[in-house]
Design an enzyme around this catalytic site. Structure first.
Site, PDB file in Angstrom:
ATOM      1  N   LYS A 191       0.831  -1.213   0.000  1.00 36.75           N
ATOM      2  CA  LYS A 191       0.000   0.000   0.000  1.00 36.75           C
ATOM      3  C   LYS A 191       0.866   1.264   0.000  1.00 36.75           C
ATOM      4  O   LYS A 191       2.076   1.203   0.210  1.00 36.75           O
ATOM      5  CB  LYS A 191      -0.961  -0.009   1.199  1.00 36.75           C
ATOM      6  CG  LYS A 191      -1.754  -1.296   1.353  1.00 36.75           C
ATOM      7  CD  LYS A 191      -2.694  -1.548   0.174  1.00 36.75           C
ATOM      8  CE  LYS A 191      -3.095  -3.003   0.085  1.00 36.75           C
ATOM      9  NZ  LYS A 191      -4.403  -3.318   0.545  1.00 36.75           N
TER      10      LYS A 191
HETATM   11  C1  LIG Z   1      -5.343  -4.443   0.919  1.00 37.48           C
HETATM   12  C2  LIG Z   1      -6.792  -4.250   0.884  1.00 37.48           C
HETATM   13  C3  LIG Z   1      -7.615  -4.646   1.938  1.00 37.48           C
HETATM   14  C4  LIG Z   1      -7.099  -5.424   3.121  1.00 37.48           C
HETATM   15  O1  LIG Z   1      -6.073  -4.821   3.788  1.00 37.48           O
HETATM   16  P1  LIG Z   1      -5.109  -5.769   4.716  1.00 37.48           P
HETATM   17  O2  LIG Z   1      -4.300  -4.792   5.470  1.00 37.48           O
HETATM   18  O3  LIG Z   1      -4.322  -6.594   3.774  1.00 37.48           O
HETATM   19  O4  LIG Z   1      -6.001  -6.563   5.569  1.00 37.48           O
HETATM   20  C5  LIG Z   1      -8.959  -4.380   1.855  1.00 37.48           C
HETATM   21  N1  LIG Z   1      -9.481  -3.748   0.799  1.00 37.48           N
HETATM   22  C6  LIG Z   1      -8.731  -3.348  -0.239  1.00 37.48           C
HETATM   23  C7  LIG Z   1      -9.378  -2.640  -1.380  1.00 37.48           C
HETATM   24  C8  LIG Z   1      -7.365  -3.607  -0.244  1.00 37.48           C
HETATM   25  O5  LIG Z   1      -6.619  -3.258  -1.290  1.00 37.48           O
END
Ligand SMILES: *Cc1c(COP(=O)(O)O)cnc(C)c1O
Length: 430
Positions: free
Chosen positions: A200
């Site tokens: 992210k």
């Molecule tokens: C990465 C992601 C999640 C989940 O996040 P985690 O930290 O991996 O649990 C949920 N929704 C979207 C759109 C994502 O890209």
């Protein structure tokens, strides 16, 4: 006459466009990260500690929210969001047919039922014009996903939510710092969730954040976050479970890493925007390639620079994904880290097709539930997206700059201009 020699694709033995090691990994680690993380390590508190409370304060200030709770994942924050919106047994929650699985499975964790709505192919986000038809007397909330860092049409969506008295949850796990009409993600809905997974725009290894401006929702979310207790770990706890709770807290080391990265986030987002601008410019007009579309009023954070192949432009045989897969392989061979973000639409996934979240058909067979079934054919835009896209993340992230973006664009152009040389995998036998 001297004919210009066609370059040989790397996948066919030619020279690769981008040498090994030229594109750097995300995130860059500098002395700021080392200082924060070492200070935490040398401190006394390794569970929910001072870096966690500081991270909450600093992230809330950065995003302009009143309340923030740091979690061990974006998925945990999503579950807290569903609960804080009072979604429970038999309630329905609208969610886009194309997203990460936990955008929808978080609904199941509280016994509520996901109802999918197709995406708009151009923006890849929830199609606001298809939401109304999915609303029933059971609908409690809408989860919008700001997919790939482009915010959904929050004006239309929040207007609909007000009309029907629905809560809005922003899954901003990819949406750090994205804006719509100058307003940041996390400010349009009743609450929002962020992820700090390595992939992210803000990385703390793993981790997440729940944000809201509503005190009551903050308190509810916090109960679920820590064993169903009503007091936070920094207050005097009585270890009494007042409600159903999980253990979704973050730890001090991770929060320290997140705080360090947060000091650099605006700079990193500016790098991403610059790199995306170069890619858009360099790939403009490339036949058969559909570039990311940014509607008026939007400032994406460029979490993922997603390209779509127009198979018709190449006279490509069906099924379309075979051609896309061949392009993807060839672009990778040129040295570009690229991939398919999700190759399944959510309603096609086994957990929804088998309707067996908790075993024995729950929650779909709960006495107060409506019989929601999932027809994977009902989401043509999401399906088409699955079969035609490939995306770039690492090449846009710092420390990679416009020099990398230019080379990546050249590699993609090389593959598409020589698409006749691609070998399609044989069609699988029926
Ligand atoms: C990465 C992601 C999640 C989940 O996040 P985690 O930290 O991996 O649990 C949920 N929704 C979207 C759109 C994502 O890209």
């Amino acid at each position: 006459m001297n004919e210009k020699k066609r370059p040989v694709l790397a996948i066919n033995g030619g020279e690769r466009s981008i040498p090994e090691g030229f594109i750097k990994n995300w995130p860059p680690i500098d002395p700021v990260d080392e200082e924060y993380v070492l200070a935490s390590l040398r401190g006394e508190n390794h569970t929910f500690g001072p870096n966690c409370t500081a991270f909450e304060k600093e992230f809330a200030a950065w995003n302009g929210n009143q309340y923030a709770i740091t979690t061990n994942s974006g998925t945990a924050a999503l579950h807290m969001a569903v609960y804080s919106c009072d979604c429970g047994s038999g309630d329905e929650v609208i969610v886009p047919a194309y997203s990460w699985s936990s955008s929808a499975t978080c609904i199941l964790h509280h016994n509520a039922i996901p109802v999918f709505v197709d995406i708009d192919y151009a923006t890849m986000n929830l199609d606001p014009d298809k939401i109304e038809a999915a609303i029933t007397e059971k609908t409690k909330a809408i989860i919008v996903v700001h997919l790939h860092g482009l915010m959904a049409d929050m004006e239309k969506i929040t207007r609909l939510a007000r009309k029907y008295g629905l809560k809005v949850i922003e899954d901003a796990c990819q949406g750090h710092g994205a804006r719509f009409q100058e307003k940041k993600s996390g400010h349009w809905g009743d609450c929002a969730t962020f992820s700090f997974n390595q992939n992210k725009c803000l990385c703390s290894g793993e981790g997440g954040m729940f944000v809201t401006d509503n005190r009551e929702m903050w308190e509810k979310a916090r109960t679920l976050w820590s064993f169903g207790e009503t007091r936070s770990p920094v207050e005097s706890r009585d270890y009494h479970a007042y409600a159903l709770g999980w253990m979704y807290r973050n730890n001090d080391l991770t929060a320290a890493f997140g705080r360090a990265q947060l000091t650099k986030l605006d700079r990193y987002l500016a790098v991403q925007a610059e790199n995306a601008a170069v890619l858009l410019e360099e790939l403009k007009g490339q036949p058969g390639l559909i570039l990311p579309f940014v509607p008026e009023g939007h400032q994406p954070n460029w979490y993922n620079f997603t390209l779509r192949i127009d198979p018709e432009a190449f006279g490509c045989p069906s099924p379309t994904f075979r051609f896309r897969d061949a392009v993807l392989k060839a672009v990778r061979a040129e040295g570009v880290p690229t991939g398919i973000w999700q190759s399944y639409i959510l309603p096609r996934m086994t957990v929804f097709q088998s309707r067996n979240g908790y075993g024995q058909g729950c929650p779909w067979i709960c006495p107060n539930a409506r019989n929601v079934i999932y027809n994977p054919e009902a989401y043509p835009a999401a399906q088409k997206h699955c079969e035609t896209h490939f995306g770039l993340t690492t090449p846009l992230r710092a420390p990679n700059g416009t020099g990398v973006a230019r080379k990546v664009a050249a590699a993609i152009r090389k593959v598409l201009e020589n698409a006749g040389e691609l070998n399609l995998e044989p069609e699988p036998k029926k």
